[in-house]
Scaffold this motif. Structure first.
Motif, PDB file in Angstrom:
ATOM      1  N   HIS A  48       8.455  23.004   1.403  1.00 53.01           N
ATOM      2  CA  HIS A  48       8.073  21.690   1.927  1.00 53.01           C
ATOM      3  C   HIS A  48       8.470  20.594   0.945  1.00 53.01           C
ATOM      4  O   HIS A  48       9.037  20.861  -0.110  1.00 53.01           O
ATOM      5  CB  HIS A  48       6.568  21.672   2.204  1.00 53.01           C
ATOM      6  CG  HIS A  48       6.132  22.743   3.142  1.00 53.01           C
ATOM      7  ND1 HIS A  48       6.390  22.721   4.491  1.00 53.01           N
ATOM      8  CD2 HIS A  48       5.487  23.909   2.911  1.00 53.01           C
ATOM      9  CE1 HIS A  48       5.919  23.805   5.059  1.00 53.01           C
ATOM     10  NE2 HIS A  48       5.360  24.552   4.119  1.00 53.01           N
ATOM     11  N   GLU A  49       8.136  19.355   1.310  1.00 49.03           N
ATOM     12  CA  GLU A  49       8.432  18.217   0.446  1.00 49.03           C
ATOM     13  C   GLU A  49       7.253  17.253   0.425  1.00 49.03           C
ATOM     14  O   GLU A  49       6.513  17.147   1.403  1.00 49.03           O
ATOM     15  CB  GLU A  49       9.690  17.489   0.937  1.00 49.03           C
ATOM     16  CG  GLU A  49      10.928  18.360   0.874  1.00 49.03           C
ATOM     17  CD  GLU A  49      12.160  17.697   1.434  1.00 49.03           C
ATOM     18  OE1 GLU A  49      13.215  17.805   0.784  1.00 49.03           O
ATOM     19  OE2 GLU A  49      12.074  17.051   2.493  1.00 49.03           O
TER      20      GLU A  49
ATOM     21  N   ILE B 266       0.851  -1.184   0.000  1.00 47.67           N
ATOM     22  CA  ILE B 266       0.000   0.000   0.000  1.00 47.67           C
ATOM     23  C   ILE B 266       0.894   1.243   0.000  1.00 47.67           C
ATOM     24  O   ILE B 266       1.903   1.287   0.694  1.00 47.67           O
ATOM     25  CB  ILE B 266      -0.995  -0.032   1.183  1.00 47.67           C
ATOM     26  CG1 ILE B 266      -2.030   1.088   1.077  1.00 47.67           C
ATOM     27  CG2 ILE B 266      -0.282  -0.049   2.516  1.00 47.67           C
ATOM     28  CD1 ILE B 266      -3.242   0.885   1.980  1.00 47.67           C
ATOM     29  N   LEU B 267       0.527   2.208  -0.814  1.00 47.64           N
ATOM     30  CA  LEU B 267       1.324   3.418  -1.060  1.00 47.64           C
ATOM     31  C   LEU B 267       0.561   4.643  -0.567  1.00 47.64           C
ATOM     32  O   LEU B 267      -0.661   4.708  -0.686  1.00 47.64           O
ATOM     33  CB  LEU B 267       1.576   3.545  -2.566  1.00 47.64           C
ATOM     34  CG  LEU B 267       2.363   4.742  -3.079  1.00 47.64           C
ATOM     35  CD1 LEU B 267       3.840   4.619  -2.696  1.00 47.64           C
ATOM     36  CD2 LEU B 267       2.221   4.835  -4.596  1.00 47.64           C
ATOM     37  N   VAL B 268       1.295   5.621  -0.038  1.00 47.70           N
ATOM     38  CA  VAL B 268       0.678   6.882   0.382  1.00 47.70           C
ATOM     39  C   VAL B 268       1.667   8.020   0.166  1.00 47.70           C
ATOM     40  O   VAL B 268       2.878   7.821   0.229  1.00 47.70           O
ATOM     41  CB  VAL B 268       0.212   6.827   1.861  1.00 47.70           C
ATOM     42  CG1 VAL B 268       1.387   6.726   2.822  1.00 47.70           C
ATOM     43  CG2 VAL B 268      -0.665   8.027   2.212  1.00 47.70           C
ATOM     44  N   SER B 269       1.138   9.194  -0.104  1.00 50.53           N
ATOM     45  CA  SER B 269       1.934  10.415  -0.229  1.00 50.53           C
ATOM     46  C   SER B 269       1.513  11.359   0.889  1.00 50.53           C
ATOM     47  O   SER B 269       0.321  11.518   1.150  1.00 50.53           O
ATOM     48  CB  SER B 269       1.656  11.057  -1.596  1.00 50.53           C
ATOM     49  OG  SER B 269       2.102  12.388  -1.630  1.00 50.53           O
ATOM     50  N   SER B 270       2.489  11.990   1.546  1.00 49.50           N
ATOM     51  CA  SER B 270       2.195  12.923   2.636  1.00 49.50           C
ATOM     52  C   SER B 270       3.216  14.049   2.611  1.00 49.50           C
ATOM     53  O   SER B 270       4.413  13.798   2.531  1.00 49.50           O
ATOM     54  CB  SER B 270       2.259  12.183   3.982  1.00 49.50           C
ATOM     55  OG  SER B 270       1.919  13.042   5.041  1.00 49.50           O
ATOM     56  N   PHE B 271       2.739  15.270   2.652  1.00 51.13           N
ATOM     57  CA  PHE B 271       3.654  16.409   2.682  1.00 51.13           C
ATOM     58  C   PHE B 271       4.346  16.482   4.036  1.00 51.13           C
ATOM     59  O   PHE B 271       3.816  16.017   5.048  1.00 51.13           O
ATOM     60  CB  PHE B 271       2.903  17.716   2.405  1.00 51.13           C
ATOM     61  CG  PHE B 271       2.322  17.770   1.026  1.00 51.13           C
ATOM     62  CD1 PHE B 271       3.150  17.935  -0.077  1.00 51.13           C
ATOM     63  CD2 PHE B 271       0.963  17.643   0.820  1.00 51.13           C
ATOM     64  CE1 PHE B 271       2.631  17.976  -1.363  1.00 51.13           C
ATOM     65  CE2 PHE B 271       0.426  17.683  -0.449  1.00 51.13           C
ATOM     66  CZ  PHE B 271       1.261  17.854  -1.552  1.00 51.13           C
ATOM     67  N   THR B 272       5.529  17.084   4.055  1.00 48.89           N
ATOM     68  CA  THR B 272       6.298  17.154   5.300  1.00 48.89           C
ATOM     69  C   THR B 272       5.547  17.898   6.402  1.00 48.89           C
ATOM     70  O   THR B 272       5.784  17.645   7.575  1.00 48.89           O
ATOM     71  CB  THR B 272       7.673  17.806   5.067  1.00 48.89           C
ATOM     72  OG1 THR B 272       7.503  19.023   4.330  1.00 48.89           O
ATOM     73  CG2 THR B 272       8.608  16.874   4.315  1.00 48.89           C
ATOM     74  N   PHE B 273       4.624  18.783   6.054  1.00 46.52           N
ATOM     75  CA  PHE B 273       3.849  19.493   7.082  1.00 46.52           C
ATOM     76  C   PHE B 273       2.601  18.690   7.497  1.00 46.52           C
ATOM     77  O   PHE B 273       1.847  19.126   8.359  1.00 46.52           O
ATOM     78  CB  PHE B 273       3.445  20.894   6.611  1.00 46.52           C
ATOM     79  CG  PHE B 273       2.632  20.931   5.349  1.00 46.52           C
ATOM     80  CD1 PHE B 273       1.252  20.800   5.388  1.00 46.52           C
ATOM     81  CD2 PHE B 273       3.253  21.095   4.119  1.00 46.52           C
ATOM     82  CE1 PHE B 273       0.499  20.837   4.223  1.00 46.52           C
ATOM     83  CE2 PHE B 273       2.510  21.141   2.948  1.00 46.52           C
ATOM     84  CZ  PHE B 273       1.128  21.003   3.001  1.00 46.52           C
ATOM     85  N   GLN B 274       2.422  17.521   6.906  1.00 42.96           N
ATOM     86  CA  GLN B 274       1.298  16.667   7.265  1.00 42.96           C
ATOM     87  C   GLN B 274       1.766  15.540   8.183  1.00 42.96           C
ATOM     88  O   GLN B 274       2.034  15.802   9.349  1.00 42.96           O
ATOM     89  CB  GLN B 274       0.618  16.119   6.007  1.00 42.96           C
ATOM     90  CG  GLN B 274      -0.103  17.170   5.206  1.00 42.96           C
ATOM     91  CD  GLN B 274      -0.678  16.625   3.914  1.00 42.96           C
ATOM     92  OE1 GLN B 274      -0.116  15.719   3.300  1.00 42.96           O
ATOM     93  NE2 GLN B 274      -1.799  17.186   3.492  1.00 42.96           N
TER      94      GLN B 274
END
Length: 142
Positions: free
Chosen positions: A132-133, A101-109
């Protein structure tokens, strides 16, 4: 019309166009990956009054799954609701035969949250947005 006989229109949000693009891309993807079903799923946590406490939307495609969005109401953060969402999403992905399972999350999240739950960083896009990243994380479900 431009010289090529087409109109190019740039606009704001367009739910009708989004729905059409989704339909067209799903059809293209299905043809290119015959036998690998695409399907969405959601996980919802509600309070006694039926109010949304937390939610997650995701998808599976063949033997892979992904998380599109995860949200926990501010007064419920730190109460384990995010972990409950992940556990339910991962169980649904396993039920569908998914191996990761894959997820994307910003560094501020919440990339650290996902890392605590066994997700490992596989990619990072710097400067997105601004200073941010965008962190991409993957978890094996086997």
């Amino acid at each position: 019309m431009n010289d090529n006989g087409v109109d190019i229109i740039t606009a704001g949000a367009d739910s009708e166009l989004d729905a059409r693009l989704s339909k067209e891309l799903d059809a293209f993807n299905q043809a290119a990956t015959a036998g690998h079903e695409q399907s969405e799923f959601t996980v919802r946590i509600t309070d006694a009054d039926g109010g949304l406490v937390a939610g997650l939307s995701g998808w599976s495609w063949g033997d892979r799954a992904g998380i599109g969005m995860t949200w926990v109401r501010e007064d419920s953060r730190g109460d384990g609701r995010g972990a409950e969402l992940l556990a339910a999403a991962e169980e649904e992905a396993r039920r569908r035969g998914c191996v990761s399972i894959l997820v994307s999350s910003f560094t501020f999240q919440a990339p650290a949250f996902y890392a605590r739950h066994g997700y490992r960083e596989v990619a990072r896009v710097p400067g997105f947005p601004a200073a941010h990243e965008d962190v991409w994380l993957l978890k094996s479900l086997t």
